[in-house]
Design a protein around this motif. Sequence first.
Motif, mmCIF file in Angstrom:
data_model
loop_
_atom_site.group_PDB
_atom_site.id
_atom_site.type_symbol
_atom_site.label_atom_id
_atom_site.label_comp_id
_atom_site.label_asym_id
_atom_site.label_seq_id
_atom_site.Cartn_x
_atom_site.Cartn_y
_atom_site.Cartn_z
ATOM 1 N N HIS A 41 0.791 -1.240 0.000
ATOM 2 C CA HIS A 41 0.000 0.000 0.000
ATOM 3 C C HIS A 41 0.817 1.282 0.000
ATOM 4 O O HIS A 41 0.598 2.158 -0.831
ATOM 5 N N SER A 42 1.719 1.427 0.988
ATOM 6 C CA SER A 42 2.254 2.768 1.270
ATOM 7 C C SER A 42 2.982 3.394 0.079
ATOM 8 O O SER A 42 2.827 4.588 -0.181
ATOM 9 N N SER A 100 10.891 -5.041 4.776
ATOM 10 C CA SER A 100 10.219 -6.196 4.154
ATOM 11 C C SER A 100 10.388 -6.194 2.628
ATOM 12 O O SER A 100 10.889 -7.177 2.068
ATOM 13 N N THR A 140 11.664 3.440 5.593
ATOM 14 C CA THR A 140 11.652 3.489 7.058
ATOM 15 C C THR A 140 13.105 3.713 7.493
ATOM 16 O O THR A 140 14.031 3.444 6.730
HETATM 17 P P1 NAP Z 1 8.080 -3.178 6.971
HETATM 18 O O1 NAP Z 1 7.609 -4.536 7.386
HETATM 19 O O2 NAP Z 1 8.861 -3.073 5.740
HETATM 20 O O3 NAP Z 1 6.835 -2.186 6.877
HETATM 21 C C1 NAP Z 1 5.954 -2.036 7.977
HETATM 22 C C2 NAP Z 1 4.766 -1.210 7.581
HETATM 23 O O4 NAP Z 1 5.185 0.129 7.328
HETATM 24 C C3 NAP Z 1 4.063 -1.676 6.322
HETATM 25 O O5 NAP Z 1 2.680 -1.609 6.570
HETATM 26 C C4 NAP Z 1 4.463 -0.637 5.287
HETATM 27 O O6 NAP Z 1 3.469 -0.442 4.328
HETATM 28 C C5 NAP Z 1 4.611 0.615 6.126
HETATM 29 N N1 NAP Z 1 5.519 1.643 5.591
HETATM 30 C C6 NAP Z 1 6.799 1.496 5.176
HETATM 31 N N2 NAP Z 1 7.334 2.694 4.863
HETATM 32 C C7 NAP Z 1 6.365 3.630 5.062
HETATM 33 C C8 NAP Z 1 6.321 5.032 4.914
HETATM 34 N N3 NAP Z 1 7.379 5.749 4.535
HETATM 35 N N4 NAP Z 1 5.147 5.670 5.173
HETATM 36 C C9 NAP Z 1 4.076 4.970 5.607
HETATM 37 N N5 NAP Z 1 4.060 3.640 5.788
HETATM 38 C C10 NAP Z 1 5.207 2.966 5.517
HETATM 39 O O7 NAP Z 1 8.861 -2.539 8.225
HETATM 40 P P2 NAP Z 1 10.401 -2.477 8.649
HETATM 41 O O8 NAP Z 1 10.400 -2.425 10.119
HETATM 42 O O9 NAP Z 1 11.125 -1.441 7.901
HETATM 43 O O10 NAP Z 1 10.996 -3.878 8.185
HETATM 44 C C11 NAP Z 1 10.864 -5.044 8.960
HETATM 45 C C12 NAP Z 1 11.462 -6.200 8.207
HETATM 46 O O11 NAP Z 1 12.861 -5.970 7.990
HETATM 47 C C13 NAP Z 1 11.352 -7.511 8.957
HETATM 48 O O12 NAP Z 1 11.011 -8.544 8.058
HETATM 49 C C14 NAP Z 1 12.752 -7.716 9.508
HETATM 50 O O13 NAP Z 1 13.071 -9.078 9.718
HETATM 51 C C15 NAP Z 1 13.586 -7.120 8.404
HETATM 52 N N6 NAP Z 1 14.941 -6.698 8.804
HETATM 53 C C16 NAP Z 1 15.937 -6.849 7.903
HETATM 54 C C17 NAP Z 1 17.234 -6.496 8.228
HETATM 55 C C18 NAP Z 1 18.334 -6.682 7.223
HETATM 56 O O14 NAP Z 1 19.486 -6.438 7.515
HETATM 57 N N7 NAP Z 1 18.033 -7.138 6.033
HETATM 58 C C19 NAP Z 1 17.524 -5.951 9.492
HETATM 59 C C20 NAP Z 1 16.470 -5.789 10.395
HETATM 60 C C21 NAP Z 1 15.178 -6.147 10.038
HETATM 61 P P3 NAP Z 1 3.413 -1.316 2.950
HETATM 62 O O15 NAP Z 1 3.445 -2.746 3.360
HETATM 63 O O16 NAP Z 1 2.166 -0.897 2.312
HETATM 64 O O17 NAP Z 1 4.639 -0.919 2.199
#
Ligand code: NAP
Length: 366
Positions: A41-42, A100, A140
């Motif tokens: 969505h976002s 994500s 984010t």
């Molecule tokens: P996310 O799961 O990517 O997003 C969470 C929510 O935020 C979703 O509903 C998304 O909407 C919304 N969103 C994102 N950006 C936005 C914005 N600018 N404005 C309004 N809404 C927004 O959250 P995250 O905490 O960034 O990511 C978590 C994931 O990252 C987990 O799976 C975790 O395991 C992983 N992670 C990876 C690493 C790595 O090194 N690779 C490190 C730590 C965590 P939409 O779904 O509609 O986009």
Amino acid sequence: MNNKYKYFIPTKNIIARGGLTAIAEILPNECKNILLVTGKHSAKKFGYTDKIISSLASTNKNTFLFDNVEEDPSVETADAAANFAVKNNCSAVIGLGGGSPLDAAKAAAISAAAKIPVPELLEIDEKSIDKLFFIAVPTTSGTGSEVTQYSLLSDRVKKTKLNLATENSFPDIALLDAELTTSMPENLTRNTGVDALSHAIEGYLTTKANPFTNLLAESAIVTITRNIHKVIYNPYDINAREKMLIASNIAGRVIAHTGTSACHALGYYLTLVKNIPHGLANAILLGRIVKWISKFSPEKTDTIKNILNNTVDDFISSLGIDVSLFNYGVNENDVIKMAELAAVRSSTMATPGSPSAEELVKLLME
Ligand code: NAP
Ligand code: FE
């Protein structure tokens, strides 16, 4: 040569407010078909997807949009994105969103280049596989995925996360456009900000920390401490937003070298079973893990206390987060299961004192 300490990040990092509108400029000329991976969505709602499509169209590049990534993406979702890239002959991938979509895009870039399905990639020990050209654009300020080699994919049956990481899976370019983070609502800002803080603190404290990552982690903790309240309560403070985005990027560089700790290892269960967002799960657990580590690394935990000017739990509570685990629908059985799953993860083994499942249960029940 004694090659004891290493710092290596191959990703080119660009800070550019409004940079999304010119993203085509940073893609190689020869890449014509581009896979764009976003959440559901976002990215569309706030116009970010359209900005990328327009920029690519202006240089005659074709966008193939995969906008179906759920939070905490599954192995299957990443695999579907990879198949979509292969089907459309894509030679580059743009991941746009929180961790994500970035993680799903990263796995898709590897799988599509290798033509090996994501589930198979997770089984093999081949570390030198290449990937498609990959640009990561975080929306984010939390995960730092734009500078890590990790792609965390959920196994909802086993209630845990699998990590696809190769020597080449670092993004080629990280585009840091702080304007994209101003649309984060308060809770998301709070949770993702604490995720970045957890990365810096956990990376600082693990047994894999080194002199490079120590200084980076300290500076990330300082910057987050100074700016996290500002962005929670004043979402359009673009200077504070940019500082948080950079701090989360720096914390990502730290964990690219150190990994995380028992805190992240325990948190995956809370996310996958109790639906507690990733950052909030860490926020609830971080204080306990730091307390455990203080027995082994008191100087470092004192440094953290001095920077935060508080204990970890009190600092996190000051952000409006309840850190009482049992207020989140968690019972003793959950604690036993989450401890068992966490105890066997490498991040728990790299936590000073390598807590066993029994020790983790005790720590959580206190
Ligand atoms: P996310 O799961 O990517 O997003 C969470 C929510 O935020 C979703 O509903 C998304 O909407 C919304 N969103 C994102 N950006 C936005 C914005 N600018 N404005 C309004 N809404 C927004 O959250 P995250 O905490 O960034 O990511 C978590 C994931 O990252 C987990 O799976 C975790 O395991 C992983 N992670 C990876 C690493 C790595 O090194 N690779 C490190 C730590 C965590 P939409 O779904 O509609 O986009
Ligand atoms: Fe994290």
